[in-house]
Design a protein around this motif. Structure first.
Motif, PDB file in Angstrom:
ATOM      1  N   GLU A 240       0.848  -1.197   0.000  1.00  0.00           N
ATOM      2  CA  GLU A 240       0.000   0.000   0.000  1.00  0.00           C
ATOM      3  C   GLU A 240       0.886   1.252   0.000  1.00  0.00           C
ATOM      4  N   CYS A 241       0.301   2.357  -0.365  1.00  0.00           N
ATOM      5  CA  CYS A 241       0.900   3.693  -0.217  1.00  0.00           C
ATOM      6  C   CYS A 241       2.378   3.785  -0.608  1.00  0.00           C
ATOM      7  N   PRO A 242       2.712   3.514  -1.874  1.00  0.00           N
ATOM      8  CA  PRO A 242       4.122   3.614  -2.277  1.00  0.00           C
ATOM      9  C   PRO A 242       4.562   5.062  -2.495  1.00  0.00           C
ATOM     10  N   ASP A 243       5.862   5.251  -2.551  1.00  0.00           N
ATOM     11  CA  ASP A 243       6.431   6.552  -2.886  1.00  0.00           C
ATOM     12  C   ASP A 243       7.717   6.280  -3.663  1.00  0.00           C
ATOM     13  N   LEU A 244       8.150   7.239  -4.464  1.00  0.00           N
ATOM     14  CA  LEU A 244       9.357   7.066  -5.280  1.00  0.00           C
ATOM     15  C   LEU A 244      10.021   8.430  -5.439  1.00  0.00           C
ATOM     16  N   PHE A 245      11.300   8.520  -5.057  1.00  0.00           N
ATOM     17  CA  PHE A 245      11.982   9.826  -5.139  1.00  0.00           C
ATOM     18  C   PHE A 245      13.495   9.624  -5.142  1.00  0.00           C
ATOM     19  N   PRO A 246      14.225  10.580  -5.743  1.00  0.00           N
ATOM     20  CA  PRO A 246      15.683  10.523  -5.696  1.00  0.00           C
ATOM     21  C   PRO A 246      16.187  11.123  -4.387  1.00  0.00           C
ATOM     22  N   LEU A 247      17.322  10.620  -3.910  1.00  0.00           N
ATOM     23  CA  LEU A 247      17.860  11.123  -2.645  1.00  0.00           C
ATOM     24  C   LEU A 247      19.382  11.017  -2.673  1.00  0.00           C
ATOM     25  N   ALA A 248      20.047  12.078  -2.209  1.00  0.00           N
ATOM     26  CA  ALA A 248      21.515  12.097  -2.191  1.00  0.00           C
ATOM     27  C   ALA A 248      22.033  11.114  -1.153  1.00  0.00           C
ATOM     28  N   PRO A 312      11.014  23.248  -2.387  1.00  0.00           N
ATOM     29  CA  PRO A 312      11.949  23.868  -3.325  1.00  0.00           C
ATOM     30  C   PRO A 312      13.370  23.304  -3.220  1.00  0.00           C
ATOM     31  N   ALA A 313      14.089  23.314  -4.339  1.00  0.00           N
ATOM     32  CA  ALA A 313      15.465  22.796  -4.361  1.00  0.00           C
ATOM     33  C   ALA A 313      16.342  23.572  -3.382  1.00  0.00           C
ATOM     34  N   SER A 314      16.016  24.843  -3.155  1.00  0.00           N
ATOM     35  CA  SER A 314      16.828  25.641  -2.227  1.00  0.00           C
ATOM     36  C   SER A 314      16.738  25.075  -0.806  1.00  0.00           C
ATOM     37  N   ASP A 315      15.663  24.400  -0.488  1.00  0.00           N
ATOM     38  CA  ASP A 315      15.520  23.708   0.800  1.00  0.00           C
ATOM     39  C   ASP A 315      16.133  22.313   0.654  1.00  0.00           C
ATOM     40  N   GLY A 316      15.680  21.596  -0.352  1.00  0.00           N
ATOM     41  CA  GLY A 316      16.316  20.339  -0.738  1.00  0.00           C
ATOM     42  C   GLY A 316      15.986  19.136   0.140  1.00  0.00           C
ATOM     43  N   ARG A 317      15.133  19.316   1.144  1.00  0.00           N
ATOM     44  CA  ARG A 317      14.862  18.173   2.021  1.00  0.00           C
ATOM     45  C   ARG A 317      13.793  17.258   1.430  1.00  0.00           C
ATOM     46  N   ARG A 318      13.869  16.004   1.824  1.00  0.00           N
ATOM     47  CA  ARG A 318      12.826  15.016   1.517  1.00  0.00           C
ATOM     48  C   ARG A 318      12.176  14.704   2.850  1.00  0.00           C
ATOM     49  N   ILE A 319      10.947  15.122   3.036  1.00  0.00           N
ATOM     50  CA  ILE A 319      10.329  15.063   4.363  1.00  0.00           C
ATOM     51  C   ILE A 319       9.125  14.128   4.367  1.00  0.00           C
ATOM     52  N   LEU A 320       9.145  13.238   5.337  1.00  0.00           N
ATOM     53  CA  LEU A 320       8.122  12.186   5.424  1.00  0.00           C
ATOM     54  C   LEU A 320       7.194  12.411   6.611  1.00  0.00           C
ATOM     55  N   LEU A 321       5.946  12.047   6.404  1.00  0.00           N
ATOM     56  CA  LEU A 321       4.988  12.022   7.512  1.00  0.00           C
ATOM     57  C   LEU A 321       4.289  10.669   7.478  1.00  0.00           C
ATOM     58  N   GLY A 322       4.159  10.019   8.627  1.00  0.00           N
ATOM     59  CA  GLY A 322       3.493   8.717   8.669  1.00  0.00           C
ATOM     60  C   GLY A 322       2.277   8.762   9.578  1.00  0.00           C
ATOM     61  N   TRP A 323       1.447   7.757   9.440  1.00  0.00           N
ATOM     62  CA  TRP A 323       0.285   7.598  10.332  1.00  0.00           C
ATOM     63  C   TRP A 323       0.757   6.788  11.538  1.00  0.00           C
ATOM     64  N   ALA A 341      -3.115   9.799  15.385  1.00  0.00           N
ATOM     65  CA  ALA A 341      -2.284  10.984  15.141  1.00  0.00           C
ATOM     66  C   ALA A 341      -1.239  10.645  14.082  1.00  0.00           C
ATOM     67  N   MET A 342      -0.589  11.679  13.574  1.00  0.00           N
ATOM     68  CA  MET A 342       0.529  11.486  12.641  1.00  0.00           C
ATOM     69  C   MET A 342       1.839  11.472  13.421  1.00  0.00           C
ATOM     70  N   THR A 343       2.900  10.950  12.800  1.00  0.00           N
ATOM     71  CA  THR A 343       4.243  11.032  13.389  1.00  0.00           C
ATOM     72  C   THR A 343       4.701  12.489  13.340  1.00  0.00           C
ATOM     73  N   ILE A 344       5.849  12.780  13.966  1.00  0.00           N
ATOM     74  CA  ILE A 344       6.478  14.069  13.682  1.00  0.00           C
ATOM     75  C   ILE A 344       7.041  13.980  12.253  1.00  0.00           C
ATOM     76  N   PRO A 345       7.138  15.123  11.551  1.00  0.00           N
ATOM     77  CA  PRO A 345       7.750  15.101  10.220  1.00  0.00           C
ATOM     78  C   PRO A 345       9.229  14.726  10.344  1.00  0.00           C
ATOM     79  N   ARG A 346       9.702  13.923   9.402  1.00  0.00           N
ATOM     80  CA  ARG A 346      11.086  13.427   9.470  1.00  0.00           C
ATOM     81  C   ARG A 346      11.816  13.696   8.166  1.00  0.00           C
ATOM     82  N   LYS A 347      13.041  14.118   8.310  1.00  0.00           N
ATOM     83  CA  LYS A 347      13.887  14.339   7.129  1.00  0.00           C
ATOM     84  C   LYS A 347      14.561  13.015   6.786  1.00  0.00           C
ATOM     85  N   LEU A 348      14.461  12.589   5.539  1.00  0.00           N
ATOM     86  CA  LEU A 348      15.087  11.324   5.133  1.00  0.00           C
ATOM     87  C   LEU A 348      16.459  11.581   4.528  1.00  0.00           C
TER      88      LEU A 348
END
Ligand code: FRU
Length: 526
Positions: A240-248, A312-323, A341-348
């Protein structure tokens, strides 16, 4: 004199009551009111996102647009158990404080509104722009329960809605569904991304226990590209609930594609969990680096997590939120007017080790703004904690952040216990001997609501000579980040009252705690 005092006090109470009722009325959907009772019910998380009332599950449509983070979510406003799904909606500018907005998407004749994503259509590829501002586009799953009941397997399809007023009002696309069902039972949770190299939209979709990848020039017409997953990762349940993104990859000039896939059941501690793959994506096909099973969070309560688009690229973070729940018991956990509730937002981030790539998660920096004070537990050169008790009589521990560093070798067990006046206790430890981290929530309050509520949650982990534990504690949850988020565990629990004592398990003579800071955190709803 006494009488005058009494009358004055009485008048004050009346005035205060009137004032608080007034702000009660005004607080609806404002999310920022300061009325005494607002968001202070038993079990109410104080700095995590939860809906004002009703049932909530997955985060949906996470998109950063025009200075605002949007947080849509699976929502059933009429009950505290799952039902016909809507998209609830909140916005914020700092990932920490949220303002509730009216429901964004209601079920219609095509079905309930299941999970999905949202993007800003900058170049108006969809042609749905009115005026000059790029439209927000939501792509979600229609779940047709009538079809489901009739035994037809094609009851899930993908729909589109758009907004030309910064997400405040939404229009459903007349041509829905934009991706009809091809006769597959589980066909849902589209995550749409803009693929710059090919100049097209890419959709990753959960299809039974695989994912399918589609492409589109305009968000309305979708072509099948490829399938992934048959011989990869865990298959203990439906994907369920997939995601796909590039990450350094930290410390290198490399970038990898990361695929997140939530799975239920089949998680490492029972029920729901999120696995991930690293690899390459050429705009058509995802090629994994390997097919091994890797979990993003080894706790019990981080599910359906996806990342914000449009940062924005100037921020550049990939930020996740989970249930912050688990389908094993989500619908029966103690609740009153709202549930979950949701998790705290997390930088991956990605790091490399032994020629492989791994995901690390860390709390977003914005959370530091919630710190109300800081209490050092270790004084220079002296880490003695008499009787192992560090703090007593402080109910504020149920809204805190703990930053701890231990030495842990040989047979050491290091960690903490949070306890309340009723001796309910949450235990979080690392055993260097058994090479595992565990959260023992079996005695941390009500655990009677489900036999599937795992008491002891464990994760294999081998630290070096030292281990760092960064914890976020709220009324009913703990999020544990070990060694800069290389191991993450999230778990919920339901104590009868706040935790008021903190005990440190320092191992040998109390000298293993090398660093210790407790931060009390401000709530976000007052
Ligand atoms: C995940 C999930 C999704 C679905 C939604 C329904 O928790 O089962 O697959 O879209 O919840 O509420």
């Amino acid at each position: 004199m006494k009488i005058i005092l009494k009358i004055t006090a009485g008048l004050l109470i009346v005035l205060l009551t009137v004032a608080s009722c007034f702000s009660c009325k005004n607080r609806t959907r404002s999310g920022t009111a300061d009325a005494a009772g607002f968001y202070h019910e038993k079990y109410r998380p104080q700095y995590h996102f939860s809906p004002e009332s009703g049932w909530m599950n997955d985060p949906n449509g996470l998109v950063y647009n025009d200075g605002e983070y949007h947080l849509f979510y699976q929502y059933y406003p009429d009950s505290t158990v799952w039902g016909p799904m809507h998209w609830g909606h909140a916005v914020g500018t700092d990932l920490v404080h949220w303002k509730h907005l009216p429901v964004a998407l209601y079920p219609d004749s095509l079905g309930y509104i299941f999970s999905g994503s949202a993007v800003t259509d900058r170049d108006n590829t969809s042609g749905l722009r009115e005026g000059t501002v790029p439209p927000l586009i939501a792509i979600f799953t229609y779940h047709n329960s009538k079809l489901e009941r009739s035994g037809n397997t094609g009851f899930q399809s993908q729909g589109l809605a758009w907004s030309n007023d910064r997400g405040r009002t939404w229009n459903k696309y007349q041509g829905n569904p934009v991706l009809p069902n091809p006769g597959i039972k589980d066909f849902r949770d589209p995550k749409v991304i803009w693929h710059e190299p090919s100049g097209r939209w890419i959709m990753i979709l959960a299809v039974h226990d695989r994912v399918h990848i589609y492409s589109s020039p305009d968000l309305k017409n979708w072509s099948f590209e490829s399938e992934f997953g048959e011989n990869a990762g865990s298959h203990g349940g439906v994907w369920e609930c997939p995601d796909l993104f590039p990450l350094a990859v930290t410390g290198t000039s490399l970038s990898k594609w990361v695929m997140l896939v939530s799975i239920n059941p089949g998680g490492p501690n029972g029920g729901s969990a999120t696995q991930y793959f690293t690899g390459d994506f050429d705009g058509h096909k995802f090629t994994p680096d390997n097919t091994s099973v890797k979990w993003m969070d080894l706790g019990t309560d981080n599910y359906a997590g996806v990342t914000w688009s449009g940062i924005p690229a100037s921020d550049g973070r990939r930020i996740l939120l989970g249930w912050m729940s688990n389908w094993n018991y989500a619908t029966v956990v103690p609740a009153s007017t709202w549930r979950s509730a949701m998790t705290i937002p997390r930088k991956l981030s990605l790091y490399t080790s032994n020629g492989d790539y791994f995901l690390a998660s860390s709390p977003v920096n914005e959370l530091k703004n919630l710190r109300a004070d800081s209490l050092p537990l270790v004084r220079q050169g002296n880490s003695k904690t008499p009787n192992g008790i560090t703090i007593k009589g402080d109910p504020g521990l149920s809204r805190s952040e703990l930053d701890l560093d231990f030495i842990a070798t040989g047979a050491d067990t290091v960690g903490i216990a949070l306890e309340n006046e009723l001796s309910e206790r949450l235990l979080i430890c690392y055993s260097a001997l058994s090479e595992e981290v565990f959260i023992d929530r079996s005695g941390a309050g009500d655990a009677s609501f489900s036999p599937r509520f795992t008491g002891i949650v464990k994760a294999p982990y081998k630290a070096g000579e030292r281990i760092s534990m960064h914890l976020f504690v709220d009324a009913t949850s703990v999020e544990l980040f070990i060694d800069d988020g290389r191991l993450v565990m999230t778990s919920v629990f339901f104590p009868s009252e706040n935790f008021s004592s903190l005990k440190i398990y320092p191992g040998r003579n109390g000298n293993l705690l090398q660093k210790g800071i407790v931060y009390h955190l401000n709530g976000i709803w007052q």
